[in-house]
Enzyme design. Structure first.
Site, PDB file in Angstrom:
ATOM      1  N   GLU A 421       0.894  -1.322   0.077  1.00 13.12           N
ATOM      2  CA  GLU A 421      -0.055  -0.130   0.134  1.00 13.12           C
ATOM      3  C   GLU A 421       0.971   1.273  -0.121  1.00 13.12           C
ATOM      4  OE1 GLU A 421      -4.108  -1.506   1.909  1.00 13.12           O
ATOM      5  OE2 GLU A 421      -2.513  -1.219   3.272  1.00 13.12           O
ATOM      6  N   GLU A 495      -4.345 -10.070   0.264  1.00 10.15           N
ATOM      7  CA  GLU A 495      -5.391 -10.373   1.458  1.00 10.15           C
ATOM      8  C   GLU A 495      -6.653 -10.537   1.134  1.00 10.15           C
ATOM      9  OE1 GLU A 495      -4.663  -6.312   3.627  1.00 10.15           O
ATOM     10  OE2 GLU A 495      -2.703  -6.371   3.535  1.00 10.15           O
TER      11      GLU A 495
END
Length: 941
Positions: A421, A495
């Site tokens: 991220e 994820e």
């Protein structure tokens, strides 16, 4: 005066990043435990510490003083009363003003003494993890400075040490410029959190080497690349070769035993130079992307994965070898085969144990700058400031270089990750180039999206050979990935199945899809363990906001598939079920059991239970092969054990017809707001205002209101849909009768469910029918204006009983809690337990303890019993919905005041919407429906 290195991103005085190893002396006994090396001296244990509110307050000669207080190393200073506890997810815990960090930057002076013998050899000091940066002084002289919290920082201190007693001073800062690159979803701890040790080495010693393996037919080829300036002797497979400086040599292993998570076989390698010996275990394996598929040893394996942070509730980041081994053993027991080291490299000891026990590792660089997406008060992934900022290029590249160089010789590392991220830009490209130049393992990076960087860059320009996403739905994977003609790379979910609170739901849909095509690599559950802190007053676990901090992200850190103290939840066992290595398929009276493994046979005991009888059979199923067993008619349960531990299970059950409800004649009498219905010896008071049962008198006992229930104590995965429920005041909505009638010995109510000032949420018809010992409540309902929210939490009934009703007996999916999208792990059968044990103690209280598809449920005080039939789920809990919702922590739940029996026509599934999708279609309370539930009251037989 302290030089302000922390305002830059470069380390000073560290040796070049190298592969992890510990040298031994020739006289030492061979061992893979570094503590057995005479060249290794641990500096863990008791240190002294002095805190400063700001680095600006640190005296120029701070190293002339000893610390004021005691502290253990490794540890985090917050657990010793310094600074404060703070958890943030995706926000920087300081003003966003890159490259600057606050001048109010806490600093901690660590000090200790150590003995050293000098002369003829070199001395190095190694720090395996310090958050966030540190200066090191030896005997009052500045040695250097290092940052990147999770790198291995090594310093040559030969010229700084003396014979005998030496003074070591370390100044640790909370923030540095690199903190903009360490905005991981975690508690913000500070300190020397991993091991510190000395290495004593010859002057001309091995510095670095690389081991590469490949497969040629049945043989394994092991290449040793000497990256040192000294000649070394390498012994492998009974053969010793001399490898000159900066040269390489190869060994051939005939009929090699390959390493995999299923068969973690390791060969011994011995590397010698001068009086120094290095013992390195080697796993022969190949990890690659080829022809659009991810292949491991030539096979399209799946990652049955979890994301793992370093965390212990009483130690924070400072996890020990024993803590890591506990995690690994628990993962293996849950059929996990892969770990993503989110979002930084783990301790080298963790990689050693993954080699030994068998776990595939995606080793991730210490990089996340998530906070920039919220830096303007919104949430904008298109913000690409840091990925393009030249000020951060060197550090972003160095983080990947350290990750690769330190862990390159571990067989378990099957993939590198550039970080998490952090957007995509020139800096990430340079990092990728640095990784590819050093190693040929596939590289992962999720934070690149076509709508941000454009199609050409996304598909062709990035150089990434895999596609990764977070929390995408199965529909998205099919429609946007599998049906994308431009996409040729294999896909994974780095994820998914956000395991916050009660859940996750929806694993079935993911794994049916993952296992349907070799193009899908699998996924990594977010995440391994809840990050609940045990510190200060109270016996329970704490989360963000519990320490008086202003900026925090609440209980978003309580999102693990296991609890903070590593206890299993229902979600743990659901994951284990979908990760199990056997597939069971029944066709008529034949059971086919298939080994999903590619490399390892499944050798154990299969137990088949039918009609109350268990038959045991030893099996050895080769990889990708099956055995076929005969079954008798009727339901069957199959359980597979290895060494006494259950590894896999399946159950095949048929629907049972509901018991026939025989209606009886009734008498009715209106008394005020109550319609009194007499059926046999039982009396029912129906509230004509609400349409509910106000009370029941049966068998000499009286029972209270049976309340219409459309609520559940919000689970964490309800956090967004709950906002829509709250907007319609669902919590305050109550049934209101529009009228009633008595027809054919039934009482029929037309009702609405509404909150004050708002139009009704539900229109419904309730039909009460009565038998000798009970009442059947049929409902035909419709949710109005469904655009306001997608679905109701549930619809059903709740009856509060005296707390003496603590004995529970039921036939349903149990004995753990089960829901429409999380029940396959459980065995449907008959169970007896205590109501007080039915609530599952989540860190933050929420809906819990439900059982899916029951045939019946009974609660009893030992003399009387209430039995319920016809529901799709039920729970019998020691707490009410309101009590659970109003408690912020498990330890704040009130003393039990009753037994709360809930029977549901429908209960919505769990989903993973805290950071993922809502429950999938078919798992939510329908917006229109009809069904019936029966309540029976009587004496216990």
């Amino acid at each position: 005066m302290l030089k302000p290195y922390y305002k830059d991103t470069k380390s000073v005085g560290t040796t070049p990043a190298r592969s992890y190893y510990i040298p031994f002396s020739r006289a030492d006994k061979k061992s893979y435990d570094r503590e057995d090396s005479s060249r290794f001296t641990s500096l863990c244990g008791a240190w002294k510490i002095t805190p400063y509110e700001s680095v600006l307050d640190v005296p120029d000669d701070f190293y002339n003083n000893d610390g004021a207080d005691d502290i253990a190393v490794p540890s985090c200073v917050q657990y010793y009363g310094y600074d404060y506890f703070q958890y943030t997810n995706d926000r920087f815990p300081f003003p966003y003003d890159p490259p600057r960090v606050p001048e109010r930057n806490p600093a901690y002076h660590y000090s200790r003494y150590f003995d050293c013998k000098v002369g003829g050899e070199k001395t190095y000091i190694v720090f395996e993890g310090v958050d966030s940066c540190f200066y090191i002084f030896v005997n009052g002289k500045a040695v250097g400075y290092s940052q990147i919290s999770h790198r291995i920082s090594e310093f040559d201190i030969t010229d700084y040490v003396k014979d005998g007693k030496n003074k070591l001073d370390v100044l640790v800062l909370k923030w540095n410029m690199g903190s903009y690159l360490e905005d991981q979803d975690k508690w913000r701890f500070t300190g020397i959190f991993r091991d510190v040790y000395l290495l004593r080495r010859p002057h001309n010693h091995i510095t670095d080497y690389k081991i590469e393996t490949r497969i040629h037919g049945a043989d394994g080829i092991v290449a040793f690349i000497n990256k040192s300036d000294v000649q070394v002797a390498v012994t492998f497979g009974g053969e010793t070769q001399s490898v000159p400086a900066r040269a390489q040599s190869e060994f051939t292993v005939k009929n090699a035993r390959l390493w995999s998570a299923e068969t973690p076989f390791l060969y011994d390698m011995v590397i010698q130079s001068d009086d120094e010996v290095i013992y390195n275990r080697v796993g022969i394996r190949v990890t690659e992307v080829k022809d659009g598929l991810y292949l491991f040893n030539g096979k399209p394996i799946k990652f049955y994965g979890v994301n793992r942070h370093d965390f212990h509730p009483e130690k924070g980041y400072a996890v020990s070898r024993e803590d890591m081994l506990t995690d690994i053993k628990l993962m293996k027991s849950l059929n996990v085969n892969a770990v993503r080291t989110s979002h930084y490299p783990s301790s080298p000891l963790f990689y050693e144990m993954c080699d030994e026990y068998g776990l595939y590792v995606m080793s991730e660089a210490d990089l996340e700058s998530h906070g920039f997406v919220k830096s303007d008060g919104g949430y904008d992934w298109a913000m690409q400031a840091i990925p393009q900022d030249k000020n951060f290029e060197q550090s972003i590249v160095e983080r990947s270089v350290c990750n690769v160089e330190e862990h390159k010789n571990f067989a378990c590392v099957v993939m590198w990750s550039l970080g998490n991220e952090s957007g995509w830009g020139a800096n990430e490209k340079r990092a990728l180039e640095a990784v590819v130049a050093r190693d040929d393992r596939p590289v992962h990076y999720e934070s690149i999206y076509p709508y941000v960087v454009g199609d050409e860059e996304y598909y062709n320009g990035s150089g990434l050979k895999t596609v990764s996403r977070m929390y995408s739905t199965p529909d998205w994977i099919v429609n946007e990935y599998l049906n994308d003609a431009k996409e040729t790379r294999p896909f994974m979910l780095c994820e998914y199945a956000h395991a916050m609170g009660n859940g996750p739901g929806g694993l079935k849909e993911y794994w049916e899809l993952f296992e349907s095509t070799d193009r899908l690599m699998g996924g990594f559950v977010w995440e391994w363990a809840d990050h609940g802190v045990k510190y200060g007053a109270g016996d329970g676990f704490k989360y963000g906001g519990d320490f008086g901090e202003n900026l925090h992200d609440g209980n978003f850190c309580i999102d693990g598939i296991v609890s903070p103290d590593r206890q299993f939840k229902a979600g743990s066992l659901q994951m284990k079920y979908y990760y199990q290595p056997l597939k069971f398929k029944r066709a008529d009276n034949k059971l086919t059991v298939t080994n999903k493994n590619f490399f390892g046979a499944q050798t154990g005991e299969l137990v088949i239970t039918q009609n109350g009888k268990a038959q045991k059979r030893g099996v050895c199923i080769p990889p990708r092969e099956s055995v076929v067993l005969d079954l008798a008619d009727g339901d069957a349960t199959a359980q597979y054990y290895v060494g006494g531990a259950e590894v896999a299970r399946a159950q095949f059950v048929s629907d049972k017809p509901r018991a026939k409800f025989v209606c009886e004649k009734i008498k009715t009498e209106l008394c005020g707001h109550a319609l009194i219905v007499t059926s046999g010896d039982n009396e029912y008071r129906l509230d004509v205002q609400s349409g509910e049962v106000e009370s029941v008198r049966a068998g000499g006992a009286e029972y209270g209101r049976i309340s219409l229930n459309v609520l559940r104590a919000p689970i964490d995965n309800d956090m967004y849909i709950r906002q829509k429920w709250d907007a319609r005041y669902l919590k305050f909505a109550k049934p209101c009768a529009r009228g009633y009638r008595v027809e054919n010995d039934s009482v029929i109510f037309d009702i609405i469910v509404a909150a004050d000032s708002l139009v009704p949420v539900i229109d419904a018809t309730l039909t009460y029918s009565f038998c000798k010992s009970g009442v059947r409540v049929a409902i035909d309902y419709k949710v109005n204006d469904v655009t306001k929210f997608e679905f109701l939490p549930r619809i059903g009934w709740t009856l509060k009983l005296d707390r003496s009703y603590d004995k529970l007996k039921y036939n349903a999916y149990g004995d753990g809690e089960t829901y429409s999208d999380m029940y396959e792990y459980a065995i449907k059968g008959e169970y007896e337990c205590s109501v007080k044990d039915e609530y599952k103690h989540y860190v933050k209280p929420q809906e819990s303890g439900s059982h899916y598809l029951p045939d019946y449920a009974e609660v009893s005080d030992g003399k009387r019993v209430v039995r319920v039939e016809g529901m799709t789920s039920f729970s019998a809990l020691p707490y009410s919905t309101a009590q659970l919702e109003n408690a912020a922590h498990d330890y704040e739940l009130p003393e039990r005041d009753g037994t709360y029996l809930s029977a549901d026509y429908y209960m919505s599934g769990l989903g993973t919407n805290a950071c993922g999708p809502l429950p999938f279609d078919g798992y939510v309370t329908p917006n229109a429906g009809a069904d019936a539930i029966c309540f029976y009251f009587g004496e216990k037989r």
